[in-house]
Motif scaffolding. Structure first.
Motif, mmCIF file in Angstrom:
data_model
loop_
_atom_site.group_PDB
_atom_site.id
_atom_site.type_symbol
_atom_site.label_atom_id
_atom_site.label_comp_id
_atom_site.label_asym_id
_atom_site.label_seq_id
_atom_site.Cartn_x
_atom_site.Cartn_y
_atom_site.Cartn_z
ATOM 1 N N SER A 199 0.734 -1.136 -0.145
ATOM 2 C CA SER A 199 -0.023 0.174 -0.165
ATOM 3 C C SER A 199 0.908 1.227 0.135
ATOM 4 N N VAL A 200 0.485 2.267 -0.709
ATOM 5 C CA VAL A 200 1.165 3.311 -1.020
ATOM 6 C C VAL A 200 0.588 4.454 0.153
ATOM 7 N N THR A 201 1.689 5.139 0.938
ATOM 8 C CA THR A 201 1.371 5.897 2.181
ATOM 9 C C THR A 201 1.353 7.446 1.586
ATOM 10 N N ASN A 202 2.254 7.812 0.544
ATOM 11 C CA ASN A 202 2.594 8.934 0.198
ATOM 12 C C ASN A 202 3.638 8.962 -1.075
ATOM 13 N N PHE A 203 3.698 10.139 -1.665
ATOM 14 C CA PHE A 203 4.528 10.431 -2.594
ATOM 15 C C PHE A 203 5.003 11.902 -2.983
ATOM 16 N N ARG A 204 6.086 11.979 -3.376
ATOM 17 C CA ARG A 204 6.537 13.468 -3.788
ATOM 18 C C ARG A 204 7.312 13.492 -5.079
ATOM 19 N N PRO A 205 7.038 14.533 -6.043
ATOM 20 C CA PRO A 205 8.110 14.296 -7.093
ATOM 21 C C PRO A 205 9.614 14.863 -6.653
ATOM 22 N N VAL A 206 10.483 14.137 -7.610
ATOM 23 C CA VAL A 206 11.691 14.226 -7.319
ATOM 24 C C VAL A 206 12.401 15.119 -8.710
ATOM 25 N N ASP A 207 11.726 14.616 -9.899
ATOM 26 C CA ASP A 207 12.191 15.435 -10.940
ATOM 27 C C ASP A 207 11.162 15.624 -11.718
ATOM 28 N N SER A 208 10.688 16.958 -12.193
ATOM 29 C CA SER A 208 9.515 17.061 -13.053
ATOM 30 C C SER A 208 10.104 17.389 -14.704
ATOM 31 N N PRO A 209 9.241 16.888 -15.640
ATOM 32 C CA PRO A 209 9.879 17.217 -16.777
ATOM 33 C C PRO A 209 9.603 18.647 -17.282
ATOM 34 N N LYS A 210 10.224 19.391 -18.006
ATOM 35 C CA LYS A 210 10.338 20.668 -18.409
ATOM 36 C C LYS A 210 9.700 20.781 -20.104
ATOM 37 N N TYR A 211 9.526 19.661 -20.709
ATOM 38 C CA TYR A 211 8.426 19.829 -21.838
ATOM 39 C C TYR A 211 9.172 20.893 -22.809
ATOM 40 N N ASN A 212 10.536 20.664 -23.106
ATOM 41 C CA ASN A 212 11.126 21.733 -24.059
ATOM 42 C C ASN A 212 10.758 21.468 -25.364
ATOM 43 N N ASN A 213 10.423 22.402 -26.187
ATOM 44 C CA ASN A 213 9.914 22.229 -27.561
ATOM 45 C C ASN A 213 8.402 21.976 -27.431
ATOM 46 N N PHE A 214 7.923 22.218 -26.464
ATOM 47 C CA PHE A 214 6.368 21.987 -26.385
ATOM 48 C C PHE A 214 5.658 23.121 -25.832
ATOM 49 N N TRP A 215 4.652 23.322 -26.173
ATOM 50 C CA TRP A 215 3.649 24.172 -25.486
ATOM 51 C C TRP A 215 2.738 23.299 -24.665
ATOM 52 N N SER A 216 2.486 23.540 -23.305
ATOM 53 C CA SER A 216 2.298 22.400 -22.322
ATOM 54 C C SER A 216 1.066 23.213 -21.570
ATOM 55 N N GLN A 217 0.261 22.266 -21.102
ATOM 56 C CA GLN A 217 -0.704 22.603 -20.050
ATOM 57 C C GLN A 217 -1.033 21.603 -19.281
ATOM 58 N N ASP A 218 -0.887 21.696 -17.893
ATOM 59 C CA ASP A 218 -1.282 20.449 -16.938
ATOM 60 C C ASP A 218 -2.724 20.579 -16.738
ATOM 61 N N ILE A 219 -3.343 19.343 -16.702
ATOM 62 C CA ILE A 219 -4.951 19.179 -16.446
ATOM 63 C C ILE A 219 -4.863 18.508 -14.749
ATOM 64 N N PRO A 220 -5.185 19.382 -13.847
ATOM 65 C CA PRO A 220 -5.021 19.075 -12.526
ATOM 66 C C PRO A 220 -5.988 17.925 -12.349
ATOM 67 N N VAL A 221 -5.207 16.974 -11.483
ATOM 68 C CA VAL A 221 -5.968 15.812 -10.945
ATOM 69 C C VAL A 221 -6.272 16.199 -9.596
ATOM 70 N N THR A 222 -7.595 16.250 -9.354
ATOM 71 C CA THR A 222 -8.121 16.623 -8.357
ATOM 72 C C THR A 222 -8.395 15.676 -7.065
#
Length: 593
Positions: free
Chosen positions: A180-203
């Motif tokens: 079972s997973v108790t928690n998580f945290r980002p270590v490295d987030s992608p930069k998306y170079n050469n892309f126009w990007s838009q995050d879709i929030p996970v609520t």
């Protein structure tokens, strides 16, 4: 003297603080690329863990052939990155789980990787495989179970999109039912170079049952993003890396028969994904194509078609549909010169969903006719590329006629010189521009005798009483021994508690920093080593220094709170109270030492 003279005196007293600039030179870290084996001798029925580690990111990783072994799992990739004292620490690894197919002495050949344009190789390894053992593979550790039970996958909607076509990337974490997973945290987030990007929030993180590589797993969507590639060719999507905290069941039971769980943390990576972005075809591309990609409708409309001169109307150029609505420019209408057109107001109503952008964009032009008559607004065209049909489409707007019913005609006035001038008919307050105006200087300012002249002349004299007052205040402050001692104690408390103050609200980090601050203070004041820290030792040393019992008990109470925070939750209010109390205790003890 004028009032401005006295007001300007205040401008003469700036204090410039000069600081020392330190230039930190980053030390070049030597590149390492190594292979690590869980064991070099194993039974035929045991498993072997092989890990390839590096301290810099690389490309084109080539593992050995693993001849005489079956790959049970892998490669699983993990990445970790951190900054400590301004220095970046990076680690990346590829892990395989192998099972031997026969007995003997075998050699794992070299593996290679390219880092910063250079090729690095591991050393060959020799592995001895013996007959099957009675107790194959001793019980797996919690980290071993986490390795096999967690998989982060980046699901890409299209591998070969067109330029400016929407691509959806969904990051899913697959979790084995055994943990079972108790928690998580980002270590490295992608930069998306050469892309126009838009995050879709996970609520909300919703768990779904499914399979991964034919085995039952639970999955949860952790991140969603919509990308629009801005150049053609092979584009890399950098990996997302997460640190996952899990509870792994053990074979032990507690007093009541419940399972005992072991905690573990594991860094997982989705791996690098590569898109082959196709350029838009040149065949059939319209001359007015402006980069729109998707499925659109186009229209040109006016708020009215009949009005009087000097009245205004709104002309709207609008594109609606689904596609890269924010990434192209709208066509401009070609209006007659007799219509005065103002800069357009841009209107955008676009929402980005998991399938891309959709909505509308429009330019609103304010148009004011000056003369009566009929004025046509010619048809304009809008072209876009449809990636579904792989064809260009062109939409032409309808021609619109503006009927200006009342107002002056478009007449010209001939002056005495025979030059034609167009009158401005909207108001009598406008006249022809004078090309030879008779301008005279209204006022001349001289420096000598001005307020600034006297200010610079008398300013140094006015500084003398201010300097005298400042020196007297410093002498007075120097004579206040008790006040200076209190200020010094407060500064010392703030110095040791600065790290704890930054972590207010984060219980674990706050109490670790608070405990370290208290220890460091005693170490500096009492000259004792870390190994000598105990409540009895601290009480004895402070008593010898004639510190009051009340201050000693307050100090010991703070240390107890730091220990209790590891086992029971503390509110932010309690943390603030402990911080304030620590500041007071250090100040009071420092006054008594």
């Amino acid at each position: 003297m004028p009032k401005e003279f006295f007001k300007s005196i205040l401008i003469l007293f700036p204090f410039l603080l000069l600081g020392k600039l330190t230039i930190a030179q980053e030390q070049k870290e030597e590149v390492t690329f190594e292979i690590k084996l869980s064991k070099e001798k194993l039974g035929l029925n045991e498993r072997l863990r092989v890990e390839f580690t590096m301290n810099k990111d690389g490309d084109n990783f080539n593992p050995p052939s693993f001849e005489n072994f079956n790959v049970i799992m892998g490669p699983s990739q993990s990445i970790s990155s951190s900054w400590i004292n301004g220095k970046r620490s990076f680690a990346k690894s590829y892990t395989y789980i192998l099972k031997p197919t026969k007995q003997g002495t075998f050699k794992l050949d070299q593996s290679t990787i390219e880092i910063d344009g250079n090729t690095y190789k591991t050393l060959p390894k020799t592995i001895v495989v013996t007959a099957a053992v009675e107790n194959p593979n001793a019980p797996k550790t919690a980290n071993d179970v986490a390795d096999e039970s967690l998989h982060l996958v980046a699901e890409v909607s299209k591998g070969n999109p067109y330029l400016n076509e929407a691509v959806t990337v969904v990051y899913k974490l697959y979790i084995s039912p055994s943990i079972s997973v108790t928690n998580f945290r980002p270590v490295d987030s992608p930069k998306y170079n050469n892309f126009w990007s838009q995050d879709i929030p996970v609520t909300k993180y919703t768990t779904n049952n499914g399979t991964y590589k034919g085995k039952p797993y639970r999955s949860v969507v952790l991140k969603r993003v919509v990308l629009y590639p801005q150049k053609s060719g092979k584009l890399d999507i950098e990996p997302l890396s997460l640190e996952i905290f899990v509870d792994v069941p053990t074979n032990r039971r507690d007093f009541f028969g419940g399972k005992i769980y072991s905690q573990a943390n594991k860094t997982v990576s989705a791996g690098r994904r590569t898109l082959n972005v196709l350029p838009l075809p040149e065949a059939g591309k319209p001359a007015d194509f402006g980069g729109a990609v998707g499925e659109f409708d186009f229209s040109v409309s006016t708020s009215k078609t009949a009005l009087n001169a000097s009245e205004s109307l709104q002309a709207v150029v609008e594109v609606t549909g689904k596609g890269n609505l924010k990434l192209f420019q709208l066509p401009k209408p070609d209006l007659p010169s007799a219509l005065e057109v103002y800069e357009p107001e841009f209107d955008e109503s676009v929402r980005t969903t998991i399938s891309g952008m959709q909505g509308k964009v429009a330019n609103h032009y304010t148009v004011v006719p000056s003369f009566r008559g009929k004025y046509p607004i010619p048809s304009i065209s809008f072209s876009y590329f449809n990636p579904k049909t792989k064809k260009y489409n062109t939409i032409d707007s309808d021609e619109i006629t503006i009927d200006v019913m009342e107002g002056p005609t478009d007449n010209q006035i001939i002056d005495n010189t025979g030059v034609a001038k167009v009158a401005v008919p909207t108001s009598k307050q406008f006249h022809f521009i004078k090309v030879k105006p008779n301008l005279t200087r209204m006022n001349v300012n001289y420096f000598f005798g001005s307020n600034l002249f006297y200010l610079l002349l008398l300013g140094p004299l006015l500084l003398i009483p201010i300097v005298i007052l400042f020196r007297k205040k410093r002498e007075k402050d120097a004579g206040n021994v008790e006040g200076n001692r209190l200020k010094k104690a407060n500064r010392l408390a703030r110095k040791y508690l600065s790290t704890a103050k930054k972590e207010l609200g984060n219980e674990d980090n706050f109490y670790i920093a608070l405990e370290k601050a208290l220890h460091n203070y005693l170490k500096a004041k009492l000259k004792i080593e870390t190994s000598e820290f105990s409540k009895e030792k601290i009480t004895s040393l402070l008593s010898e220094k004639k510190v009051s019992d009340e201050q000693i008990q307050d100090f010991i109470g703070l240390l107890k709170n730091c220990e209790m925070a590891r086992y029971s939750p503390f509110t932010e209010v309690q943390m603030q109270q402990d911080y304030n109390k620590a500041s007071e205790v250090i100040s009071r003890i420092d006054k008594q030492l």
